[in-house]
Structure formats: C-alpha cells, structure tokens
Design a protein around this motif. Sequence first.
Motif, PDB file in Angstrom:
ATOM      1  N   TRP A 129       3.796  -3.070   7.567  1.00 21.84           N
ATOM      2  CA  TRP A 129       2.470  -3.662   7.327  1.00 21.84           C
ATOM      3  C   TRP A 129       1.567  -2.685   6.588  1.00 21.84           C
ATOM      4  CZ3 TRP A 129      -2.003  -1.474   9.264  1.00 21.84           C
ATOM      5  CH2 TRP A 129      -3.170  -2.174   9.011  1.00 21.84           C
ATOM      6  N   PHE A 130       1.593  -1.416   6.960  1.00 20.77           N
ATOM      7  CA  PHE A 130       0.708  -0.437   6.339  1.00 20.77           C
ATOM      8  C   PHE A 130       0.992  -0.322   4.840  1.00 20.77           C
ATOM      9  CE2 PHE A 130      -0.592   3.793   5.001  1.00 20.77           C
ATOM     10  CZ  PHE A 130      -1.871   3.865   5.519  1.00 20.77           C
ATOM     11  N   ALA A 131       2.254  -0.365   4.463  1.00 15.79           N
ATOM     12  CA  ALA A 131       2.606  -0.256   3.044  1.00 15.79           C
ATOM     13  C   ALA A 131       2.034  -1.424   2.249  1.00 15.79           C
ATOM     14  CB  ALA A 131       4.118  -0.195   2.886  1.00 15.79           C
ATOM     15  N   PHE A 132       2.214  -2.642   2.750  1.00  9.96           N
ATOM     16  CA  PHE A 132       1.706  -3.817   2.035  1.00  9.96           C
ATOM     17  C   PHE A 132       0.181  -3.883   2.105  1.00  9.96           C
ATOM     18  CE2 PHE A 132       6.074  -5.298   3.027  1.00  9.96           C
ATOM     19  CZ  PHE A 132       6.497  -5.514   1.727  1.00  9.96           C
ATOM     20  N   MET A 133      -0.380  -3.485   3.236  1.00  7.90           N
ATOM     21  CA  MET A 133      -1.832  -3.495   3.367  1.00  7.90           C
ATOM     22  C   MET A 133      -2.479  -2.543   2.378  1.00  7.90           C
ATOM     23  SD  MET A 133      -4.566  -1.563   4.693  1.00  7.90           S
ATOM     24  CE  MET A 133      -3.736  -0.426   5.791  1.00  7.90           C
ATOM     25  N   ALA A 134      -1.925  -1.341   2.234  1.00  9.46           N
ATOM     26  CA  ALA A 134      -2.475  -0.362   1.299  1.00  9.46           C
ATOM     27  C   ALA A 134      -2.448  -0.903  -0.125  1.00  9.46           C
ATOM     28  CB  ALA A 134      -1.696   0.947   1.394  1.00  9.46           C
TER      29      ALA A 134
END
Length: 252
Positions: A129-134
């Motif tokens: 999630w963090f990768a796509f959110m960033a």
Amino acid sequence: MREQGAEGADGNARLTGATGVVLLIVLFAEGITLLEVRQLITLHIFLGLLLIPPTALKLASAGYRFFRYYTHNPTYVRHGPPHPLLRWTAPLLVFFTGAVLATGAALLLVAPEQPGLMLTAHKASFVAWFAFMALHVLGHVKEAVVLSRWDWWPRADRARPRGKGLRRGLVAGSLIAGLALGAALLPVASPWTTRHDSGERHDGERAIQTGRAPDGSGRQASAAALDTGGSAPAGFRPAGSRTVSTRDSWWP
C-alpha cells in the motif's frame, strides 16, 4: 442542466481533493507512530480507526468520478482521466488500502501473543500500500491542495461551484465519524494497548528471578567484581544489556 453538470464535476473534484488532504495529514501522524510503535501503540490504533470513514468518503468520491467518466457523462469526460500510470494502479491502491485497514481492524480481535497470519498480512499489505500510495500522492498532491483551498480558504472562489457547505459537511462528518469510531473501539484494543506496560513489568520480574539487577545497581556490582578481581555472579547481566527477541520488532 449543463451548468449543474459542470458544478457536479467541479464539486466532486474539490471534495476528492479536500478529503485527500485530510487523509494525508492523518497518515503523516500515523507514520510517526511507526517510529516507536510499541510506545505509541494506543495512538497508532486510534489513528488507524479514525482513517476508516475519511477513506470511505475518498473512495466513494473517486469511484463516483470513475463511474461518471466511463458512462460518458460529458462534463466528467471534459475533465479528462488521470495520468495512465495513476489510472491503472488505482485498483491496486484501493485493494491494498482495504487490506491494510481490514487486517488492522481484525487484529483487534486476536490475542497479541498469537496474532498468526493476520499480523503478517497487515505488514505485507502495508508495504505494498505504501508504494502505491506514495505514487498517487506525488501525482495528486498539488491538485488536491489547490482544490481543497477553493472550498476551505476564506474568500477563495466563492461563486462556483455550489454545494460548498455540503462538501464541507461531508469532510467534517467523516472526521467526526472517525473520532467516534476510534473512541468506541479503542477499549476493544486493550490487550494490545496494555501489552507494552505488562511486558516491561514481566521483564523486571524475570530479571529478579534470574539474578539480574533491573536498575543501575547492576553496573555497580559489575564494577565492584572487577575491582576485587572477582567475577559477576552466574546468570548476572548488567543493566542496559538485553537479548533481542521477536518482542523487539516494530510491532509490539
């Protein structure tokens, strides 16, 4: 009708932008808790629960734009789609957002000593999630700040589109709902929020039982033994030394 349609598309964009800014602020605070998650576990859980209603509002707003665009509503078509990279990764962002929130909430129902695969799923979904959110933050942050300013900054673009009060109410209502959800479910998380204190107490009891001094006297005893040419008692370990275990991981 065309005017109302244009206002609907513009209003949707402003609602999505304002909700995104709110989420970004709360997520920043949530990220800080990860630096000392054992000590800040209560705040970590509360902010995670607070995020659920604003996230639902953001998904509903963005999903409505998606639906109107692909059903060829003229005003939404004129607004155009997001960048292709953002458009094609959006379903993955939605999936992992739901996974992070769902597994986090589910962890409240399991014992901290035996979280099983739920904790693993929570950690793994967070990383993805963090990768796509960033990626999406970088792609939308400027637009979101500008759009939210038009609805929330005094005297900013008062004329159009209509519905400013409704949009403000939806954003404020989602925050209030999040606060209420966090306050209501935080007692359920008491096995997690009290684990840090009980862990420290058990460490102290174990130190006494094994002959370790839990305070600064350990250093004094060690120094005295060296001064007299002796050795520290068997099983003795100076204060400040510790054995790393799975309890020292980023999750409490």
